[in-house]
Write a protein that holds these residues in place. Structure first.
Motif, mmCIF file in Angstrom:
data_model
loop_
_atom_site.group_PDB
_atom_site.id
_atom_site.type_symbol
_atom_site.label_atom_id
_atom_site.label_comp_id
_atom_site.label_asym_id
_atom_site.label_seq_id
_atom_site.Cartn_x
_atom_site.Cartn_y
_atom_site.Cartn_z
ATOM 1 N N TRP A 81 0.466 -4.178 9.550
ATOM 2 C CA TRP A 81 0.598 -2.474 9.420
ATOM 3 C C TRP A 81 1.495 -2.135 10.475
ATOM 4 N N PHE A 84 4.931 -2.664 9.163
ATOM 5 C CA PHE A 84 5.390 -1.690 7.941
ATOM 6 C C PHE A 84 5.671 -0.403 8.509
ATOM 7 N N LEU A 85 5.036 -0.020 9.521
ATOM 8 C CA LEU A 85 5.189 1.334 10.491
ATOM 9 C C LEU A 85 6.596 1.216 10.795
ATOM 10 N N GLN A 102 -5.983 1.972 13.365
ATOM 11 C CA GLN A 102 -6.705 2.719 12.251
ATOM 12 C C GLN A 102 -6.861 1.792 11.026
ATOM 13 N N LEU A 103 -5.393 1.690 10.890
ATOM 14 C CA LEU A 103 -5.144 0.994 9.419
ATOM 15 C C LEU A 103 -5.740 -0.532 9.501
ATOM 16 N N ILE A 106 -8.937 -1.379 7.193
ATOM 17 C CA ILE A 106 -9.018 -1.195 5.776
ATOM 18 C C ILE A 106 -9.414 -2.408 4.994
ATOM 19 N N HIS A 107 -10.551 -2.425 4.284
ATOM 20 C CA HIS A 107 -10.990 -3.722 3.792
ATOM 21 C C HIS A 107 -10.489 -4.171 2.612
ATOM 22 N N SER A 108 -9.495 -5.177 2.587
ATOM 23 C CA SER A 108 -9.028 -5.639 1.312
ATOM 24 C C SER A 108 -8.281 -6.919 1.694
ATOM 25 N N ASP A 110 -6.902 -8.546 -0.554
ATOM 26 C CA ASP A 110 -5.689 -8.386 -1.564
ATOM 27 C C ASP A 110 -4.523 -7.518 -0.885
ATOM 28 N N LEU A 111 -5.096 -6.397 -0.375
ATOM 29 C CA LEU A 111 -3.902 -5.491 0.054
ATOM 30 C C LEU A 111 -3.341 -6.153 1.061
ATOM 31 N N LYS A 114 -0.878 -8.445 -0.303
ATOM 32 C CA LYS A 114 0.288 -7.731 -1.092
ATOM 33 C C LYS A 114 1.247 -7.037 0.166
ATOM 34 N N LEU A 115 0.791 -6.589 0.958
ATOM 35 C CA LEU A 115 1.711 -5.904 2.127
ATOM 36 C C LEU A 115 2.191 -7.078 2.909
ATOM 37 N N PHE A 118 5.077 -7.775 0.653
ATOM 38 C CA PHE A 118 6.156 -6.777 0.472
ATOM 39 C C PHE A 118 6.869 -6.560 1.835
ATOM 40 N N LEU B 89 3.696 -1.656 -3.500
ATOM 41 C CA LEU B 89 3.103 -3.090 -3.706
ATOM 42 C C LEU B 89 2.729 -3.779 -4.809
ATOM 43 N N TYR B 91 0.624 -2.405 -7.411
ATOM 44 C CA TYR B 91 -0.828 -2.324 -7.755
ATOM 45 C C TYR B 91 -0.634 -1.756 -9.451
ATOM 46 N N LEU B 99 -9.146 1.470 -2.815
ATOM 47 C CA LEU B 99 -8.358 1.438 -1.803
ATOM 48 C C LEU B 99 -7.812 2.669 -1.198
ATOM 49 N N GLN B 102 -10.141 4.604 0.978
ATOM 50 C CA GLN B 102 -9.930 4.210 2.294
ATOM 51 C C GLN B 102 -8.766 4.767 3.067
ATOM 52 N N ILE B 106 -7.254 7.817 7.292
ATOM 53 C CA ILE B 106 -6.334 7.683 8.196
ATOM 54 C C ILE B 106 -5.866 8.873 8.741
#
Lengths: 222, 222
Positions: A81, A84-85, A102-103, A106-108, A110-111, A114-115, A118, B89, B91, B99, B102, B106
Motif C-alpha cells: 500500500w 501504491f500511495l 490503516q490499509l 484490509i482482509h483479502s 486476493d486483493l 492483485k495490488l 498492479f 485491479l 475485478y 472489499l 472494508q 479508511i
DNA sequence: TTAATTAATTAGGTTAATCTAATTTATTTT
DNA sequence: AAAATAAATTAGATTAACCTAATTAATTAA
C-alpha cells in the motif's frame, strides 16, 4: 479473522523479535503499542489461546509459525500500500505510514496479490524495506549501515532504519535519495562525522546519527 | 473519529431514509445490519448523544446534518474504491462490494480526494451509482426503471437497483452492460415480459423482475 | 546473598457493541 | 374499542480491549 488489535500486536512482536532477539518483553510491547503493561499481559493470554504466540508467564512471548504468517502478511500489505500511495497517488515517502497502517488491515489475499501485480511486483517499499512475497518469504538483504563503511568505500543507498518523517525530510532536503551511490570521502575521528560524495554532487557532511540510519549495499572492492 | 460500527449504522440509516422515507425503524436497521433490535436501540442512543442522529423513543431515527455528511463521505469512499478495484485491479463488477465495505472505512479525506483524481474523477461506480463529490453533493439522476418504458421507447442503461452478484452475473451472461442503448420491442401483456433490442444485437427477452431492476436514461422522443 | 529496583502479573473496573428474555408501546384486526 | 399481533424498549449478561492500584516475580546492586 483476526482483529486489528491482534494484528497490531503480531506485527509489533514480529518487529521486536527481528530487532532484539528471540523473546519479546511485555514492557517493550507496551511501549511500542502505546498501551499499559497489564493490557499486554491480558492480550497475550488471549492470543496464546488462539495459538498465535507462545507465552510463558513473566518470560516473554514469541510468535508461533501461524502468528508469523499473519504478521508477515500484514507487513506485505503495509509495504504494498505504501508503494501504491507513493507511486500511484503521488504521496511523499514521509507521508504514507499512517495511511498504510490503516490499509494493511484490509482482509483479502486476493486483493493483496492483485495490488502487487498492479504495482509491478515491487521488491521494496518507498523506504527501501523489502516486501515479503505471497508465500511470506522476505528476501534476505545484505545491506549494512553506512556507519560501518570505512574511508574510501562505496555503496548504494537502499534503505533507512529511521522512518520518522523528520529524518526522511532531512534526507530530501539533503538530496539523498534511494538508489544513490555513495562514497565515503572522510570520517572525522573526533565525532565520527562522515563526509560523503553523492553521485554527481559535491561532498556532503552528515552526522554519525545519520550515517547510522542509512542502509547501503556495499560495493565490491574493485 | 467514528467507529466502523457507527459508520455502518449511518450508511444504513442514510440508505433506508433515501429508499423509504423520512424516518427509519429500529427493525429495518436491525435487519440490514444483521443485528438484533435491542442492539440497535442501544446504539441509536449513543449516536444520538453524539448528535449523529435524532432519535425519538419508539418513533424511529433520522440523520442529523452531521450524520448525513459522514454517511455520504463513506458512500463516496465506497464507490471510489469500487472504481479502483474494477478499473485498476481488474475485478469484475460483481466482486467488489465486500472489499469496498472494508476500504470505505479508511479515514483520510486527502486519500479519498487523491484517489478521486487518480481515477479521473469518475461520476459513477461500476454499477452506475453516482459518486458524491468532495462536498458531499450527489448528482441528481433522472434515470428511470426500464419497466416504466412503453413499447417502442428507448434509453441508455445506466444503473441497477439490484446489486447482488447473481443479478450482475445474469446481466453479464446476457450481454447487457452499462452504457448500452436499449429499445423496448415488445411487452407481453400476460406476464410483463420485455423483449428488448440491444445495440447491434438480436432481441433479448427479459422478465419483469429484470426490467424492474434496470435503470435507464430515457431517450427524448424524436 | 540480602536489599533495592524494575518488570510483570493479578485483581477489579470501564466502555463499546453485542446478546437473550421480559416488558412495554404501537399498530392492526375483529 | 377491545383484543391480538407486531415492534421497540428495558433489564441483565457477555466479550474484547483497555485502565489503575496492588502484589509478586525477576533482576541488579550493595
Amino acid at each position: 479473522m483476526h482483529s486489528f488489535t491482534e494484528e497490531n500486536y503480531l506485527k509489533a512482536i514480529y518487529k521486536l523479535q527481528e530487532a532484539n532477539g528471540l523473546v519479546v518483553a511485555t514492557s517493550a510491547l507496551a511501549q511500542v503499542l502505546e498501551v499499559h503493561a497489564p493490557s499486554v499481559t491480558d492480550m497475550l493470554k488471549r492470543m496464546a489461546g488462539k495459538k498465535l504466540v507462545t507465552y510463558q508467564k513473566s518470560k516473554g512471548v514469541k510468535l508461533t509459525e501461524k502468528g508469523r504468517q499473519v504478521a508477515v502478511g500484514i507487513i506485505r500489505n503495509h509495504r504494498l500500500w505504501e508503494v501504491f500511495l507513493v507511486d500511484k497517488l503521488g504521496y511523499k515517502w514521509d507521508e504514507v505510514h499512517d495511511l498504510a497502517e490503516q490499509l494493511e488491515h484490509i482482509h483479502s489475499e486476493d486483493l493483496t496479490n492483485k495490488l502487487d501485480m498492479f504495482l509491478g511486483f515491487p521488491k521494496a517499499d518507498p523506504h527501501g524495506d523489502p516486501i515479503p512475497d505471497a508465500n511470506g518469504v522476505l528476501p534476505k538483504s545484505k545491506a549494512v549501515l553506512l556507519s560501518t563503511l570505512k574511508m574510501g568505500e562505496r555503496g548504494t543507498f537502499t534503505g533507512v532504519t529511521d522512518h520518522t518523517p523528520a529524518f526522511l525530510n532531512y534526507l530530501d532536503k539533503s538530496g539523498i535519495s534511494l538508489g544513490n551511490s555513495i562514497k565515503v570521502k572522510a570520517i572525522e575521528e573526533f565525532d565520527q562525522t562522515y563526509t560523503i560524495q553523492l553521485k554527481d554532487k559535491k561532498d556532503t557532511v552528515i552526522s554519525y546519527k545519520v550515517a547510522n540510519s542509512l542502509l547501503v549495499n556495499k560495493a565490491e572492492a574493485a
